[in-house]
Design a protein around this motif. Structure first.
Motif, PDB file in Angstrom:
ATOM      1  N   ASN A   2       0.848  -1.181   0.000  1.00  0.00           N
ATOM      2  CA  ASN A   2       0.000   0.000   0.000  1.00  0.00           C
ATOM      3  C   ASN A   2       0.898   1.250   0.000  1.00  0.00           C
ATOM      4  O   ASN A   2       1.809   1.347   0.821  1.00  0.00           O
ATOM      5  CB  ASN A   2      -0.880  -0.087   1.261  1.00  0.00           C
ATOM      6  CG  ASN A   2      -1.663   1.162   1.556  1.00  0.00           C
ATOM      7  OD1 ASN A   2      -1.161   2.270   1.479  1.00  0.00           O
ATOM      8  ND2 ASN A   2      -2.908   0.969   1.935  1.00  0.00           N
ATOM      9  N   ARG A  19       3.019  -6.224   9.357  1.00  0.00           N
ATOM     10  CA  ARG A  19       2.030  -7.295   9.196  1.00  0.00           C
ATOM     11  C   ARG A  19       0.663  -6.753   9.595  1.00  0.00           C
ATOM     12  O   ARG A  19       0.560  -5.816  10.382  1.00  0.00           O
ATOM     13  CB  ARG A  19       2.416  -8.525  10.000  1.00  0.00           C
ATOM     14  CG  ARG A  19       2.542  -8.310  11.479  1.00  0.00           C
ATOM     15  CD  ARG A  19       3.197  -9.527  12.158  1.00  0.00           C
ATOM     16  NE  ARG A  19       3.324  -9.371  13.573  1.00  0.00           N
ATOM     17  CZ  ARG A  19       4.262  -8.676  14.187  1.00  0.00           C
ATOM     18  NH1 ARG A  19       5.175  -8.035  13.489  1.00  0.00           N
ATOM     19  NH2 ARG A  19       4.308  -8.605  15.492  1.00  0.00           N
ATOM     20  N   ARG A  20      -0.371  -7.367   9.050  1.00  0.00           N
ATOM     21  CA  ARG A  20      -1.747  -6.932   9.305  1.00  0.00           C
ATOM     22  C   ARG A  20      -2.015  -6.942  10.809  1.00  0.00           C
ATOM     23  O   ARG A  20      -1.657  -7.875  11.511  1.00  0.00           O
ATOM     24  CB  ARG A  20      -2.695  -7.873   8.574  1.00  0.00           C
ATOM     25  CG  ARG A  20      -4.126  -7.463   8.459  1.00  0.00           C
ATOM     26  CD  ARG A  20      -4.389  -6.284   7.598  1.00  0.00           C
ATOM     27  NE  ARG A  20      -3.946  -6.435   6.230  1.00  0.00           N
ATOM     28  CZ  ARG A  20      -4.710  -6.246   5.190  1.00  0.00           C
ATOM     29  NH1 ARG A  20      -5.956  -5.901   5.333  1.00  0.00           N
ATOM     30  NH2 ARG A  20      -4.232  -6.366   3.986  1.00  0.00           N
ATOM     31  N   PRO A  23      -7.059  -9.746  11.005  1.00  0.00           N
ATOM     32  CA  PRO A  23      -7.657 -10.119   9.715  1.00  0.00           C
ATOM     33  C   PRO A  23      -8.788  -9.194   9.277  1.00  0.00           C
ATOM     34  O   PRO A  23      -8.970  -8.951   8.092  1.00  0.00           O
ATOM     35  CB  PRO A  23      -8.183 -11.534   9.971  1.00  0.00           C
ATOM     36  CG  PRO A  23      -7.402 -12.041  11.124  1.00  0.00           C
ATOM     37  CD  PRO A  23      -7.062 -10.843  11.960  1.00  0.00           C
ATOM     38  N   ASP A  24      -9.527  -8.655  10.235  1.00  0.00           N
ATOM     39  CA  ASP A  24     -10.659  -7.795   9.902  1.00  0.00           C
ATOM     40  C   ASP A  24     -10.300  -6.305   9.941  1.00  0.00           C
ATOM     41  O   ASP A  24     -11.164  -5.456  10.010  1.00  0.00           O
ATOM     42  CB  ASP A  24     -11.831  -8.088  10.835  1.00  0.00           C
ATOM     43  CG  ASP A  24     -11.500  -7.823  12.299  1.00  0.00           C
ATOM     44  OD1 ASP A  24     -10.301  -7.770  12.647  1.00  0.00           O
ATOM     45  OD2 ASP A  24     -12.440  -7.676  13.098  1.00  0.00           O
ATOM     46  N   HIS A  25      -9.015  -5.986   9.920  1.00  0.00           N
ATOM     47  CA  HIS A  25      -8.561  -4.592   9.988  1.00  0.00           C
ATOM     48  C   HIS A  25      -7.707  -4.300   8.757  1.00  0.00           C
ATOM     49  O   HIS A  25      -6.481  -4.326   8.810  1.00  0.00           O
ATOM     50  CB  HIS A  25      -7.755  -4.380  11.267  1.00  0.00           C
ATOM     51  CG  HIS A  25      -7.656  -2.957  11.698  1.00  0.00           C
ATOM     52  ND1 HIS A  25      -7.401  -1.912  10.836  1.00  0.00           N
ATOM     53  CD2 HIS A  25      -7.785  -2.390  12.921  1.00  0.00           C
ATOM     54  CE1 HIS A  25      -7.366  -0.782  11.504  1.00  0.00           C
ATOM     55  NE2 HIS A  25      -7.593  -1.043  12.769  1.00  0.00           N
ATOM     56  N   PRO A  26      -8.354  -3.995   7.609  1.00  0.00           N
ATOM     57  CA  PRO A  26      -7.617  -3.848   6.350  1.00  0.00           C
ATOM     58  C   PRO A  26      -6.729  -2.613   6.253  1.00  0.00           C
ATOM     59  O   PRO A  26      -5.917  -2.507   5.344  1.00  0.00           O
ATOM     60  CB  PRO A  26      -8.726  -3.797   5.300  1.00  0.00           C
ATOM     61  CG  PRO A  26      -9.904  -3.258   6.036  1.00  0.00           C
ATOM     62  CD  PRO A  26      -9.790  -3.798   7.441  1.00  0.00           C
ATOM     63  N   THR A  27      -6.870  -1.666   7.183  1.00  0.00           N
ATOM     64  CA  THR A  27      -6.062  -0.452   7.113  1.00  0.00           C
ATOM     65  C   THR A  27      -5.150  -0.296   8.326  1.00  0.00           C
ATOM     66  O   THR A  27      -4.694   0.810   8.621  1.00  0.00           O
ATOM     67  CB  THR A  27      -6.959   0.793   6.986  1.00  0.00           C
ATOM     68  OG1 THR A  27      -7.821   0.854   8.133  1.00  0.00           O
ATOM     69  CG2 THR A  27      -7.774   0.754   5.709  1.00  0.00           C
ATOM     70  N   TRP A  29      -1.742  -1.963  10.535  1.00  0.00           N
ATOM     71  CA  TRP A  29      -0.589  -2.860  10.551  1.00  0.00           C
ATOM     72  C   TRP A  29       0.194  -2.652  11.830  1.00  0.00           C
ATOM     73  O   TRP A  29       0.027  -1.648  12.516  1.00  0.00           O
ATOM     74  CB  TRP A  29       0.337  -2.542   9.364  1.00  0.00           C
ATOM     75  CG  TRP A  29      -0.260  -2.873   8.046  1.00  0.00           C
ATOM     76  CD1 TRP A  29      -0.131  -4.051   7.357  1.00  0.00           C
ATOM     77  CD2 TRP A  29      -1.098  -2.055   7.247  1.00  0.00           C
ATOM     78  NE1 TRP A  29      -0.835  -3.997   6.192  1.00  0.00           N
ATOM     79  CE2 TRP A  29      -1.430  -2.777   6.092  1.00  0.00           C
ATOM     80  CE3 TRP A  29      -1.591  -0.767   7.391  1.00  0.00           C
ATOM     81  CZ2 TRP A  29      -2.230  -2.267   5.089  1.00  0.00           C
ATOM     82  CZ3 TRP A  29      -2.397  -0.253   6.397  1.00  0.00           C
ATOM     83  CH2 TRP A  29      -2.709  -1.002   5.255  1.00  0.00           C
ATOM     84  N   LYS A  35       2.354   0.738  15.669  1.00  0.00           N
ATOM     85  CA  LYS A  35       1.023   0.411  15.138  1.00  0.00           C
ATOM     86  C   LYS A  35       0.764   1.465  14.078  1.00  0.00           C
ATOM     87  O   LYS A  35       0.836   2.671  14.352  1.00  0.00           O
ATOM     88  CB  LYS A  35      -0.028   0.484  16.238  1.00  0.00           C
ATOM     89  CG  LYS A  35      -1.440   0.288  15.726  1.00  0.00           C
ATOM     90  CD  LYS A  35      -2.433   0.429  16.869  1.00  0.00           C
ATOM     91  CE  LYS A  35      -3.847   0.348  16.384  1.00  0.00           C
ATOM     92  NZ  LYS A  35      -4.792   0.540  17.492  1.00  0.00           N
ATOM     93  N   LYS A  37      -1.713   2.969  10.907  1.00  0.00           N
ATOM     94  CA  LYS A  37      -3.020   2.988  10.253  1.00  0.00           C
ATOM     95  C   LYS A  37      -2.919   3.859   9.015  1.00  0.00           C
ATOM     96  O   LYS A  37      -2.177   4.846   9.001  1.00  0.00           O
ATOM     97  CB  LYS A  37      -4.101   3.570  11.171  1.00  0.00           C
ATOM     98  CG  LYS A  37      -4.434   2.738  12.384  1.00  0.00           C
ATOM     99  CD  LYS A  37      -5.533   3.428  13.184  1.00  0.00           C
ATOM    100  CE  LYS A  37      -5.896   2.712  14.451  1.00  0.00           C
ATOM    101  NZ  LYS A  37      -6.910   3.457  15.229  1.00  0.00           N
TER     102      LYS A  37
END
Length: 197
Positions: A2, A19-20, A23-27, A29, A35, A37
């Motif tokens: 990205n 890394r992510r 799994p449910d947090h696409p924006t 890392w 952390k 965003k």
């Protein structure tokens, strides 16, 4: 990668691939120390809001982590130092999973609750309101201190207003005072936080 995440990685001089966050947090890392965003479109104002809250809280000595943010085109990225520890959500996993808690778990949970209320009282005394107190946003550090994370709903008189009407955090942990106001207002009405809520 990205482009916003790449910009953050460059500024932070990362020596690892983010890394992510979940799994449910696409924006979101994370790395060993950050952390991160990213935000575009209607999420940019919210990211700016959180970045400024972190900066002000850190400067006031109310938040131990420092934050960094930047822009790329019309997008924004934010990075907050990773806070090592265990969330209250994770701490309570044995109870949710039907496992027998370790001896002393009840006392540990009471100690964490008292530490969380003390930390929240310090924020309130300084005029801050978190806006999304929930088990996943309360971190118990290795030294036993309690810190609140995810400050995107935070309110304070010196912080610009939220870029959207505040309508409470997660439903199952919404204070009764906020829930009552939610029932009697339309979705475009901003709810001001109080120490009680």
């Amino acid at each position: 990668m990205n482009p916003l995440l790449a910009a953050a990685a460059h500024v932070l001089d990362l020596d690892e691939t983010p890394r992510r966050l979940a799994p449910d947090h696409p924006t979101g890392w994370r790395t060993a120390h950050w952390k991160i965003k990213t935000a575009t479109g209607d999420r940019v104002a919210r990211a700016h809001h959180e970045a400024h809250a972190v900066t002000l809280l850190h400067a006031a000595g109310l938040y131990p982590a420092r934050g960094v943010h930047g822009h790329l085109g019309e997008g924004v990225w934010t990075a907050v130092e990773w806070r090592p520890g265990t969330t209250v959500w994770d701490l309570c996993a044995p109870a949710r999973e039907g496992r027998v808690p370790t001896p002393g778990f009840e006392q540990e949970l009471l100690d964490v609750a008292h530490a969380a209320f003390d930390a929240l009282a310090r924020l309130h005394t300084a005029g801050w309101h978190h806006g999304d107190v929930q088990p996943a946003n309360i971190v118990v550090t290795e030294s036993g201190d309690v810190e609140f994370i995810d400050l995107d709903f935070t309110q304070h008189p010196t912080l610009l207003p939220l870029p959207y009407p505040y309508r409470g955090g997660m439903d199952h942990v919404t204070a009764p005072e906020i829930a009552e106001r939610l029932l009697h207002t339309t979705t475009d009405v901003h709810l001001e936080l109080t120490d009680a809520a």
